[in-house]
Design a protein around this motif. Structure first.
Motif, PDB file in Angstrom:
ATOM      1  N   GLN A 364       0.801  -1.218   0.000  1.00 51.23           N
ATOM      2  CA  GLN A 364       0.000   0.000   0.000  1.00 51.23           C
ATOM      3  C   GLN A 364       0.835   1.270   0.000  1.00 51.23           C
ATOM      4  OE1 GLN A 364      -3.445   0.115  -0.116  1.00 51.23           O
ATOM      5  NE2 GLN A 364      -3.231  -2.081  -0.483  1.00 51.23           N
ATOM      6  N   LEU A 365       2.032   1.224   0.581  1.00 58.72           N
ATOM      7  CA  LEU A 365       2.811   2.450   0.725  1.00 58.72           C
ATOM      8  C   LEU A 365       4.291   2.171   0.531  1.00 58.72           C
ATOM      9  CD1 LEU A 365       3.253   5.445   1.608  1.00 58.72           C
ATOM     10  CD2 LEU A 365       3.313   4.622   3.969  1.00 58.72           C
ATOM     11  N   ILE A 366       4.928   2.963  -0.341  1.00 61.99           N
ATOM     12  CA  ILE A 366       6.384   2.983  -0.500  1.00 61.99           C
ATOM     13  C   ILE A 366       6.813   4.427  -0.299  1.00 61.99           C
ATOM     14  CG2 ILE A 366       8.342   2.454  -1.987  1.00 61.99           C
ATOM     15  CD1 ILE A 366       6.486   0.648  -3.625  1.00 61.99           C
ATOM     16  N   ASP A 367       7.469   4.693   0.815  1.00 65.58           N
ATOM     17  CA  ASP A 367       7.899   6.056   1.135  1.00 65.58           C
ATOM     18  C   ASP A 367       9.410   6.128   1.005  1.00 65.58           C
ATOM     19  OD1 ASP A 367       8.412   8.569   2.082  1.00 65.58           O
ATOM     20  OD2 ASP A 367       7.288   8.349   3.955  1.00 65.58           O
ATOM     21  N   VAL A 378       8.386   0.821 -13.712  1.00 60.63           N
ATOM     22  CA  VAL A 378       7.300   0.015 -13.158  1.00 60.63           C
ATOM     23  C   VAL A 378       6.841  -0.934 -14.246  1.00 60.63           C
ATOM     24  CG1 VAL A 378       5.019  -0.005 -12.106  1.00 60.63           C
ATOM     25  CG2 VAL A 378       6.587   1.877 -11.633  1.00 60.63           C
ATOM     26  N   GLY A 379       7.011  -2.227 -14.012  1.00 67.92           N
ATOM     27  CA  GLY A 379       6.646  -3.204 -15.010  1.00 67.92           C
ATOM     28  C   GLY A 379       5.160  -3.514 -14.994  1.00 67.92           C
ATOM     29  N   GLY A 380       4.674  -4.007 -16.128  1.00 70.74           N
ATOM     30  CA  GLY A 380       3.267  -4.409 -16.215  1.00 70.74           C
ATOM     31  C   GLY A 380       2.346  -3.234 -15.961  1.00 70.74           C
ATOM     32  N   SER A 381       1.299  -3.476 -15.200  1.00 71.47           N
ATOM     33  CA  SER A 381       0.343  -2.413 -14.891  1.00 71.47           C
ATOM     34  C   SER A 381       0.978  -1.404 -13.944  1.00 71.47           C
ATOM     35  CB  SER A 381      -0.908  -3.009 -14.248  1.00 71.47           C
ATOM     36  OG  SER A 381      -0.560  -3.688 -13.067  1.00 71.47           O
ATOM     37  N   GLN A 382       0.589  -0.174 -14.043  1.00 69.09           N
ATOM     38  CA  GLN A 382       1.136   0.898 -13.224  1.00 69.09           C
ATOM     39  C   GLN A 382       0.842   0.646 -11.758  1.00 69.09           C
ATOM     40  OE1 GLN A 382       2.897   3.186 -14.589  1.00 69.09           O
ATOM     41  NE2 GLN A 382       2.933   5.037 -13.319  1.00 69.09           N
ATOM     42  N   TYR A 383       1.839   0.846 -10.909  1.00 68.28           N
ATOM     43  CA  TYR A 383       1.622   0.743  -9.464  1.00 68.28           C
ATOM     44  C   TYR A 383       0.720   1.899  -9.053  1.00 68.28           C
ATOM     45  CZ  TYR A 383       2.518   0.743  -4.437  1.00 68.28           C
ATOM     46  OH  TYR A 383       2.370   0.725  -3.074  1.00 68.28           O
ATOM     47  N   SER A 384      -0.456   1.596  -8.516  1.00 69.01           N
ATOM     48  CA  SER A 384      -1.477   2.627  -8.294  1.00 69.01           C
ATOM     49  C   SER A 384      -1.600   3.055  -6.848  1.00 69.01           C
ATOM     50  CB  SER A 384      -2.844   2.134  -8.784  1.00 69.01           C
ATOM     51  OG  SER A 384      -3.216   0.935  -8.119  1.00 69.01           O
ATOM     52  N   ASN A 385      -0.921   2.358  -5.928  1.00 72.05           N
ATOM     53  CA  ASN A 385      -1.003   2.775  -4.529  1.00 72.05           C
ATOM     54  C   ASN A 385       0.027   3.864  -4.249  1.00 72.05           C
ATOM     55  OD1 ASN A 385      -3.148   1.057  -3.858  1.00 72.05           O
ATOM     56  ND2 ASN A 385      -1.756  -0.666  -3.600  1.00 72.05           N
ATOM     57  N   THR A 386       0.234   4.209  -3.004  1.00 75.12           N
ATOM     58  CA  THR A 386       1.025   5.389  -2.657  1.00 75.12           C
ATOM     59  C   THR A 386       2.518   5.133  -2.793  1.00 75.12           C
ATOM     60  OG1 THR A 386      -0.700   6.064  -1.112  1.00 75.12           O
ATOM     61  CG2 THR A 386       1.449   7.117  -0.878  1.00 75.12           C
ATOM     62  N   LEU A 387       3.174   5.920  -3.630  1.00 71.14           N
ATOM     63  CA  LEU A 387       4.618   5.929  -3.795  1.00 71.14           C
ATOM     64  C   LEU A 387       5.079   7.375  -3.680  1.00 71.14           C
ATOM     65  CD1 LEU A 387       7.412   4.824  -4.588  1.00 71.14           C
ATOM     66  CD2 LEU A 387       6.702   4.985  -6.989  1.00 71.14           C
ATOM     67  N   ILE A 388       6.016   7.652  -2.758  1.00 65.50           N
ATOM     68  CA  ILE A 388       6.440   9.028  -2.499  1.00 65.50           C
ATOM     69  C   ILE A 388       7.932   9.136  -2.774  1.00 65.50           C
ATOM     70  CG2 ILE A 388       6.421  10.908  -0.823  1.00 65.50           C
ATOM     71  CD1 ILE A 388       4.408   9.273   0.818  1.00 65.50           C
ATOM     72  N   LEU A 389       8.288   9.993  -3.742  1.00 65.81           N
ATOM     73  CA  LEU A 389       9.689  10.184  -4.120  1.00 65.81           C
ATOM     74  C   LEU A 389      10.128  11.636  -3.948  1.00 65.81           C
ATOM     75  CD1 LEU A 389       9.816   7.962  -7.347  1.00 65.81           C
ATOM     76  CD2 LEU A 389      10.673   7.416  -5.064  1.00 65.81           C
ATOM     77  N   VAL A 390       9.382  12.396  -3.208  1.00 65.51           N
ATOM     78  CA  VAL A 390       9.751  13.793  -2.974  1.00 65.51           C
ATOM     79  C   VAL A 390      11.155  13.850  -2.363  1.00 65.51           C
ATOM     80  CG1 VAL A 390       9.165  15.870  -1.667  1.00 65.51           C
ATOM     81  CG2 VAL A 390       7.350  14.461  -2.621  1.00 65.51           C
ATOM     82  N   GLY A 391      11.986  14.778  -2.850  1.00 72.60           N
ATOM     83  CA  GLY A 391      13.337  14.921  -2.313  1.00 72.60           C
ATOM     84  C   GLY A 391      14.370  14.050  -2.985  1.00 72.60           C
ATOM     85  N   ASN A 392      14.011  13.383  -4.096  1.00 72.82           N
ATOM     86  CA  ASN A 392      14.940  12.602  -4.897  1.00 72.82           C
ATOM     87  C   ASN A 392      15.262  13.357  -6.182  1.00 72.82           C
ATOM     88  OD1 ASN A 392      15.285   9.547  -3.853  1.00 72.82           O
ATOM     89  ND2 ASN A 392      13.278  10.327  -3.260  1.00 72.82           N
TER      90      ASN A 392
END
Length: 958
Positions: A364-367, A378-392
């Protein structure tokens, strides 16, 4: 004039006859009576002198001896008497969830050699834990958590060789963990104990290596939220049975994590966060049962991605924040079958982030904020849950990529879980003291808060998780023949101590309300850990609220069906003698009794007010409020019994009552010498009878019969806002919940100012006059000082100054000109009180002046960290706007303050900013920690400033 000798003799004979008839051992009967004399709100059938035969609620006997006392959630208040020593056959003592039961725990309790379970969860016992408890050689279950015990853990508790459950958490304990010193035994002697729950205290010193050994059978070691120092002893690796380990939030804990930690192959939850641990990142290889890992915010050496990242098949939650870990994240990490949450911000992860097409469906969450990731695949279908890359580096300025947006903007979280109630429209709404059960039945639930100390999951968005818990509880309660029909859970969240909290409601089966005996049984099942939740939820404890019993549900006394004919004749004769004695005493007292004098204003009845009126404005103007006779109110309150006493103040007492319709009410009875005279009494009747709003307390009626002044309100069960802020009510309010309470109160005041005809100025806005109903909706109360405005078209009135010190508008005090802006000032003080949980005026410190002096708008949270209430939690969205609004409300000049309508509009925007539904939603804002409050109508009395004199303490406006 004394009693005649013959009367004394006859009463003596009757007492002896009663003792002969009793089933209960006289020692136990006398002890329980003496113990009860120190308590208020004891069970309704605790009468007479035969607890066993009369089946006193919460009392279980074996033969003629009392062996169990179970009285959780009865609202007991007072202290535990040393008479407990006379219950020498006692096996179980459970007084949990009685928040007003406290004082020192009597040392003599150590003489109860048969005691196996001592359970005092969620009371207010204080002082040191008696060392005499170490004499309880048969003790198996010791649960003293959530009290106010201080001092050190007695070394004598090491004598409790049979102890299984040992819970001292959430107290104020200090000192080191006691161990064998060559003379005295210590905790290292407790080789049969499986639970060490010592978290949320002030324990200090090193964690002794002797406390862990291969002889120990510990499965839970909870030492979190203390002040332990030094390093973790390597003997930890000898605890082969360990399943849950919490060392988190010990800021002085340092040194390396023992390299043999991966010997703990049964460990499911590992918490090491927020300390000063050093050395290499621990190697968790081979720990196949591990599901929850948090080692964030430590001082480990910089390292690359460890190989064990992808070798933990049970892993659901990996929290490794601010640890300087570098390298490229392996794709397999996202494919672990059970993984739900990856919180990896503040590291040095770099390169391409690759999330394959086979990522876990539970993720559900990748911070990954504040790392060095430069690209993403991101392979296949787009990962639709929460992914946060702010500050990268991937998130260049101006990027519109959804992964580059900070949480709270385009990454909303799911609303808190709440048990579904898919009910068609009911023919009539539930009564005020009832809720709609998941089975669509109106009933009075038993409520409280579940605290899970280390769940093996972190995703709170999955309804399946909580439905499983509900079904499990229902099934197990039914198997144990406890009359629980359905269960509701709502508002799960992780609190500042990393405990998972959720509100629990248990609804009765086949009836509208639990009996007193039911609550005794249900409370004991939860306090005694008879109910075991699914293993994924881990160790827990429960804090129940006081249950409100209506008079007609009291458990009747019951006699055993044994042949007592030889004694009945004697008892009957004794009864006749007693009757004669009672009649004689009654006649004697009635002749001696004098009628108390009443002040002139209290002797005025409603009829006399009306007849003496010279204008229509002097008589109470009624719109909807009904009149009660004194006899009616005496009946519904059980003759104003102590059992129904729910509060008091300068005016008198407040009693809970139940109308014939089943509606619960609060009956406020004024007394001679009350601070509330006839004028205030009449004002409240007139104003409340014509204002109707969900955020204003409702007046049901009043009584002016038999020289009494009594007001009857709707019953509001969850205490005052003041009690919540001070922790007395057991209702815990985080930042979002406080915003919604403040918004509800603002709507109530705005209604008085802008929609009432004529407008009304409350004149006594304060936290003790804001009540919280069963859904924590705010209700403004106490209109004794209120004034109608606007009859002259100016929106102001000249009047003597009245109000409460600390909330009082300085402009009103100086000019005696009352306007709606005076309420706005008081409301601004209330807002500051809500944010800080500090009294507006205490020891010469004025909260308005304190906040104004501390505000620094260039800093985070305006630099108010030292003033803000630590219980607010971490997410304080909108706090700066909140403080700005509060300070505008307390401007020195009323013209510079906003209107209450403007205040409502701004707080509504803050509520949306903070996230979640508004205050009008039914169940979103409930969060209970402990214990049901004393009733709100027993609040503070206002300081009454009248006439030309100056108040004794000056109100500082700046």
């Amino acid at each position: 004039m004394g009693f005649s000798p013959w009367l004394v003799f006859l009463i003596s004979v009757l007492v002896q006859t009663s003792a002969i008839l009793a089933d209960t051992d006289p020692r136990d009967s006398s002890a329980l009576t003496a113990i009860a004399d120190n308590w208020k709100n004891k069970p309704s059938n605790w009468n007479g002198n035969d607890p066993c035969r009369d089946k006193w609620v919460g009392i279980i006997c074996t033969g003629n001896r009392v062996t169990s006392v179970r009285l959780s959630s009865f609202g007991l208040s007072g202290t535990l008497s040393g008479d407990i020593q006379s219950l020498s056959e006692l096996v179980y003592l459970d007084l949990s969830y009685n928040k007003d039961l406290g004082g020192p725990l009597p040392a003599i309790i150590g003489s109860l050699s048969n005691l196996q379970n001592l359970i005092l969860v969620g009371c207010t016992f204080s002082g040191e834990i008696p060392k005499e408890l170490g004499q309880l050689s048969n003790l198996i279950f010791l649960s003293l958590n959530s009290n106010k015990f201080s001092g050190s853990i007695p070394a004598t508790l090491g004598n409790l060789s049979k102890l299984y459950w040992f819970d001292l958490a959430d107290n104020k304990l200090t000192g080191e963990l006691p161990i064998f010193d060559g003379t005295n035994l210590g905790l290292d002697n407790l080789t049969n104990t499986k639970h060490f729950h010592f978290g949320i205290n002030q324990l200090s010193g090193p964690i002794p290596s002797q406390i862990f050994s291969s002889y120990m059978k510990l499965i839970h070691v909870l030492l979190d939220n203390n002040n332990f120092s030094g390093s973790i002893p390597p003997t930890l690796g000898l605890l082969s049975t360990l399943e849950v380990l919490r060392f988190d939030n010990n800021p002085q804990l340092n040194g390396q994590v023992p390299s043999n930690i991966n010997n703990l192959t049964k460990l499911a939850e590992l918490h090491l966060e927020n300390s000063q641990l050093t050395g290499p990142l621990p190697d968790l290889t081979g720990m196949s049962a591990l599901s929850f890992v948090d080692m964030s915010n430590n001082s480990f050496n910089a390292s690359d991605v460890p190989s064990w990242f992808t070798t933990l098949p049970s892993l659901t939650s990996l929290f490794l924040e601010n640890l300087k870990i570098g390298g490229q994240l392996p794709q397999a990490l996202f494919s672990l079958p059970a993984v739900q949450t990856l919180r990896l911000r503040g590291n040095r992860f770099n390169g391409t982030l690759t999330i394959g097409s086979d990522f876990s469906t539970q993720l559900q969450l990748i911070d990954l904020r504040d790392n060095q990731i430069s690209s993403i695949t991101v392979g296949g279908s787009q990962y639709s849950n929460t992914l946060i890359l702010v500050g990268n580096p991937i998130c260049v300025p101006g990027s519109n990529d959804k992964y580059c947006v900070a949480p709270g903007q385009s990454n909303p979280t799911a609303p808190p879980y709440s048990t579904a109630r898919n009910c068609s429209a009911l023919p009539t709404p539930c009564l005020s003291n009832q809720l709609l059960s998941p089975s669509c039945i109106c009933a009075v639930p038993y409520r409280g808060t579940l605290f899970f100390r280390s769940p093996s999951f972190s995703d709170l968005t999955s309804p399946t998780t909580f439905v499983t818990l509900e079904q499990d509880m229902e099934t197990k309660f039914q198997k144990l023949n406890v009359p629980v029909g359905s269960i509701a859970i709502h508002d799960p969240f992780f609190d500042s101590n990393n405990n998972l909290q959720m509100s629990l409601e248990l609804f009765p089966s086949g009836k509208v309300q639990f009996s007193e005996q039911d609550i005794s049984d249900v409370g004991f099942m939860l306090s005694n850990q008879t109910y075991k939740p699914p293993s994924t939820f881990g160790p827990y404890y429960f804090i129940g609220q006081q249950y409100s019993f209506t008079n007609d549900l009291a458990v009747p006394s019951q006699s055993k069906k044994t042949n007592r004919l030889p004694l009945i004749v004697g008892a009957s004769a004794g009864g006749a003698v007693l009757a004669v004695a009672v009649i004689a005493i009654a006649i004697f007292i009635s002749r001696r009794k004098r009628t108390p004098k009443r002040t002139e204003d209290r002797s005025q009845s409603f009829v006399s007010w009306d007849m003496k009126s010279t204008s229509a404005s002097t008589a109470p103007q009624l719109r909807g409020a009904r009149t009660f006779s004194f006899d009616e109110l005496r009946k519904i309150t059980n003759n104003f019994s102590e059992a129904n006493d729910i509060g008091n103040g300068g005016y008198g007492k407040v009693y809970r009552g139940t109308l014939p319709s089943g509606q619960l009410v609060a009956v406020k009875r004024s007394q001679q010498g009350s601070l509330q005279g006839s004028l205030e009494f009449r004002t409240e009747i007139e104003l409340l009878s014509r204002v109707h709003h969900r955020n204003v307390v409702s007046l049901v009626g009043f009584c002016l019969d038999q020289d009494e002044q009594i007001l009857v309100y709707e019953y509001v069960p969850n205490g005052t806002l003041k009690e919540s802020l001070t922790g007395k009510s057991g209702v815990r309010l985080d930042w979002r919940r406080r915003l919604r309470v403040v918004l509800g109160a603002a709507k109530g005041v705005a209604y008085l100012h802008e929609l009432a005809d004529p407008p009304i100025v409350h004149r006594d806005i304060k936290s003790s006059n804001v009540l919280l109903d069963e859904r924590l909706n705010a209700k403004v109360s106490d209109f004794g000082l209120s004034k109608p405005l606007g009859e002259d078209g100016r929106g102001q009135v000249t009047t003597q100054v009245k109000g409460t010190m600390g909330y009082l508008d300085p402009e009103y005090y100086m000019t005696q000109q009352l306007t709606g802006k005076s309420d706005v000032y008081s409301f601004g003080v209330l807002m500051l009180e809500v944010a800080t949980a500090r009294k507006p005026l205490e020891r010469g410190r004025y909260i308005v002046r304190e906040v104004k002096a501390a505000v620094d708008r260039s800093k985070d949270l305006y630099g108010l960290h030292e003033l803000l209430d630590p219980a607010l939690g971490a997410a304080l969205a909108g706090l700066e706007q909140y403080v700005d609004l509060a300070l505008r409300c307390v401007e020195e000049a009323g013209a510079d303050r906003p209107s209450m309508g403007e205040v409502v509009g701004e707080i509504e925007r803050m509520v949306k900013m903070a996230g979640g539904p508004g205050p009008d939603s039914a169940s979103e804002s409930m969060s209970y920690a402990s214990r049901t409050p004393r009733h709100p109508y027993g609040g503070d009395s206002p300081f009454d400033y009248s006439g030309g004199g100056m108040p004794s303490t000056r109100v500082e406006p700046k």
